[in-house]
Design a protein around this motif. Structure first.
Motif, PDB file in Angstrom:
ATOM      1  N   THR A  28       0.744  -1.275  -0.062  1.00  0.00           N
ATOM      2  CA  THR A  28      -0.052   0.092   0.005  1.00  0.00           C
ATOM      3  C   THR A  28       0.745   1.438   0.041  1.00  0.00           C
ATOM      4  O   THR A  28       0.586   2.222  -0.712  1.00  0.00           O
ATOM      5  N   GLU A  29       1.939   1.301   0.578  1.00  0.00           N
ATOM      6  CA  GLU A  29       2.787   2.341   0.819  1.00  0.00           C
ATOM      7  C   GLU A  29       3.931   2.333  -0.156  1.00  0.00           C
ATOM      8  O   GLU A  29       4.813   3.281   0.087  1.00  0.00           O
ATOM      9  N   VAL A  30       3.946   1.646  -1.103  1.00  0.00           N
ATOM     10  CA  VAL A  30       4.936   1.468  -2.099  1.00  0.00           C
ATOM     11  C   VAL A  30       4.426   2.646  -3.229  1.00  0.00           C
ATOM     12  O   VAL A  30       3.374   2.711  -3.738  1.00  0.00           O
ATOM     13  N   ASN A  31       5.317   3.609  -3.695  1.00  0.00           N
ATOM     14  CA  ASN A  31       5.067   4.750  -4.415  1.00  0.00           C
ATOM     15  C   ASN A  31       5.762   4.687  -5.709  1.00  0.00           C
ATOM     16  O   ASN A  31       5.504   5.489  -6.653  1.00  0.00           O
ATOM     17  N   MET A  32       6.672   3.790  -5.907  1.00  0.00           N
ATOM     18  CA  MET A  32       7.535   3.586  -7.341  1.00  0.00           C
ATOM     19  C   MET A  32       7.926   2.300  -7.459  1.00  0.00           C
ATOM     20  O   MET A  32       8.176   1.442  -6.594  1.00  0.00           O
ATOM     21  N   LEU A  33       7.812   1.908  -8.529  1.00  0.00           N
ATOM     22  CA  LEU A  33       8.347   0.551  -8.956  1.00  0.00           C
ATOM     23  C   LEU A  33       9.024   0.539 -10.404  1.00  0.00           C
ATOM     24  O   LEU A  33       8.400   0.770 -11.607  1.00  0.00           O
ATOM     25  N   ASP A  34      10.473   0.453 -10.504  1.00  0.00           N
ATOM     26  CA  ASP A  34      11.124   0.735 -11.729  1.00  0.00           C
ATOM     27  C   ASP A  34      11.542  -0.819 -12.096  1.00  0.00           C
ATOM     28  O   ASP A  34      11.092  -2.079 -11.646  1.00  0.00           O
ATOM     29  N   MET A  35      12.144  -0.817 -13.295  1.00  0.00           N
ATOM     30  CA  MET A  35      12.623  -2.317 -13.776  1.00  0.00           C
ATOM     31  C   MET A  35      13.177  -3.241 -13.128  1.00  0.00           C
ATOM     32  O   MET A  35      13.226  -4.144 -12.988  1.00  0.00           O
ATOM     33  N   SER A  36      14.236  -2.672 -12.329  1.00  0.00           N
ATOM     34  CA  SER A  36      14.886  -3.510 -11.262  1.00  0.00           C
ATOM     35  C   SER A  36      14.037  -4.000 -10.229  1.00  0.00           C
ATOM     36  O   SER A  36      14.311  -5.274  -9.615  1.00  0.00           O
ATOM     37  N   ALA A  37      12.945  -3.165  -9.738  1.00  0.00           N
ATOM     38  CA  ALA A  37      12.262  -3.862  -8.850  1.00  0.00           C
ATOM     39  C   ALA A  37      11.145  -4.884  -9.412  1.00  0.00           C
ATOM     40  O   ALA A  37      11.079  -5.844  -8.835  1.00  0.00           O
TER      41      ALA A  37
END
Length: 563
Positions: A494-503
């Motif tokens: 819920t508190e995750v605000n960014m997700l890039d390719m590494s993630a």
């Protein structure tokens, strides 16, 4: 394009507003006249090129830009960038680099780079502007003291050592005029007169030098007339030519060897780094000035249009002998205080300087070089803002202090391009480090007050912060260690605000690892836009071992059905 002009025309202007803008233009014209000459001299070119810049760029940028009140022309920030270009490529190379910088600025405006200033950390800006101030101030010591130095070659430390070794050659006459000028500059603000202090200081310095030369034949100091010469129709003159700026392709002007620099792909490759530096610095200065002006006027500028306007001005100015230009905060602030509210003030300021070239050039030749050096010493001091610099060091976080001091030292010892690049790079690395420390994964206790008594076969991990290349592996590695009886893992995102390719790759790895251990994965609370990224790589409800839920409570209910 032309948004500032269009807004002014659409809103209309009363007679009183027109009068106020004309007066503001005349006021800032008086300020810009000596400053434009001084900054051109400091940049290594004859003073008329600074005047041509204020005329052409001041008018074109005001008409084509996105700020109603910005006053553009030569600025102190450019000096440390332009001087090495002149020494290496001559006046022709400088004007070609300014022309190329104009094209880059237009591309930046079209590409919506108007928010550029927001990605440059504050310590970087303070560091390189203070460094520029120190460099400019150091280079003025030669003329202020009348030191016997033929040429200032080498890097900053070489020049500083040369100045120190030349101190025994101080000319008391130059020092007298320089000291009188700088004293007037420092004391005049206490009188609180509306007449610009530097105008009085230059008049007093010039008049004193002229009177002393009349009473004593031994009194002789360097002036604009004695230092600079021009050739017009086969006749050589002293000082500044009393002619209008004329059109000429910049690559037809002489390079460092005195011959026309020409236009070639090789020249473009050599000058391109300098042009990029000029464009970036011009963008930063103009947008920073526009932000300051917005705060003073309560208006809002168009940042992308301002970049395009700056680009147009820097393309047109070199065609008429103008050096690179950008908005000047001090001149803009003075214009606003005098009543400026539209581009008309900047246009009037340019026309005033044009009139001064035609009418006052014989008098301008009497201005002592020591007085011009004194003026630039004050400009450098104000630009470096030592009180603000020291205060920032005292109150800023340690990482910001490191960036500030590093940018300052690199600007002084090397150049501004390296300082800004290293400063932004270091600030970015420190930001990433901070982001990594605040991103965390916590395993929820069995007897949680919101979720009750969880069975041993269900584990909930609460993930907080940004999951990107710096933090994803650290945040998710705890999930890879599981107990033998575990059957369901719930990720509260819920508190995750960014997700890039590494993630995303890390999430794929965790999904495959849990799947091999026959452990089901439920992803809870992830925002739709980030869930869509996982869906595109195959982490979605179509896989039996992966499910999504809106809340952790829903995930627990779903887990109970799976057991």
């Amino acid at each position: 394009m032309f948004s500032a002009l269009r807004k002014s025309l659409v809103s209309g202007m009363k007679i009183s507003e027109i009068q106020a803008n004309v007066l503001a233009g005349l006021t800032v014209g008086v300020i810009a006249l000596p400053l434009s000459m001084a900054l051109a001299i400091a940049s290594g070119v004859p003073p008329q090129h600074g005047l041509y810049t204020a005329i052409i760029a001041g008018i074109v940028i005001a008409i084509g830009g996105g700020s109603k009140v910005n006053i553009s022309g030569p600025t102190a920030a450019f000096v440390v960038v332009l001087l090495p270009i002149v020494q290496k490529f001559g006046i022709g190379g400088l004007l070609v680099s300014g022309f190329m910088a104009g094209l880059i600025l237009i591309l930046m405006g079209i590409g919506k780079f108007g928010k550029l200033i927001e990605i440059v950390p504050y310590p970087v800006i303070i560091g390189f502007t203070a460094g520029i101030g120190v460099v400019i101030g150091t280079f003025q010591i030669k003329d202020f003291l009348g030191l016997d130095i033929e040429s200032m070659d080498g890097d900053y430390l070489d020049k500083l050592l040369l100045i120190m070794n030349s101190l025994p050659t101080v000319d008391w006459q130059e020092l007298l005029i320089g000291g009188l000028t700088i004293t007037t500059l420092l004391l005049w603000p206490r009188i609180r007169s509306k007449i610009p202090g530097h105008l009085i200081a230059l008049l007093l310095g010039s008049l004193t030098a002229w009177l002393l030369s009349q009473f004593s034949q031994d009194f002789s100091i360097a002036t604009i007339g004695s230092r600079f010469h021009y050739e017009l129709n086969g006749i050589t003159g002293n000082g500044i030519p009393a002619i209008l700026p004329s059109f000429e392709w910049p690559w037809n002007l002489p390079g460092a060897d005195g011959t026309p620099i020409g236009l070639s792909f090789e020249l473009i490759k050599l000058i391109l780094p300098s042009a990029i530096t000029i464009a970036i610095l011009g963008a930063l200065e103009s947008l920073l000035c526009a932000v300051v002006a917005d705060g003073m006027t309560g208006k809002k500028h168009n940042s992308n249009d301002e970049l395009i306007g700056q680009g147009l001005g820097n393309i047109v100015a070199p065609l008429f002998g103008g050096i690179p230009a950008t908005a000047a905060i001090a001149r803009t602030a003075a214009s606003i205080k005098a009543g400026s509210s539209s581009p008309l003030a900047s246009v009037i300021h340019g026309l005033f300087i044009l009139g001064a070239i035609l009418a006052l050039t014989p008098l301008l030749a009497y201005i002592p070089m020591a007085s011009m050096a004194a003026l630039l010493l004050v400009v450098a001091w104000n630009m470096s803002e030592p009180k603000h610099f020291v205060r920032t060091i005292k109150i800023a976080p340690r990482d910001d202090v490191i960036v500030l001091i590093l940018c300052f030292l690199l600007t002084v010892l090397f150049d501004m391009t390296i300082a800004v690049a290293v400063g932004i790079g270091l600030a970015s690395m420190l930001f990433i480090r901070k982001s990594i420390t605040i991103t965390s994964t916590t395993k929820v206790e069995k007897n949680h007050e919101d979720y009750g008594d969880l069975p041993d076969s269900v584990a909930i991990y609460d993930i907080n912060g940004s999951l990107f290349f710096g933090s994803a592996q650290k945040a998710l590695q705890a999930i890879s260690t599981v107990t033998p009886n575990l059957r369901v893992v719930i990720l509260d995102m819920t508190e995750v605000n960014m997700l890039d390719m590494s993630a995303i790759v890390a999430m794929e790895s965790i999904t495959e690892s849990l799947s091999k251990q026959h452990i089901r994965l439920i992803i809870s609370g992830l925002q739709q836009r980030m869930a869509a990224k996982l869906h595109r790589v195959g982490i979605n409800n179509s896989r039996e071992e992966v499910q999504f839920s809106k809340t952790v409570v829903d995930a627990i209910n779903l887990a109970n059905k799976m057991l």
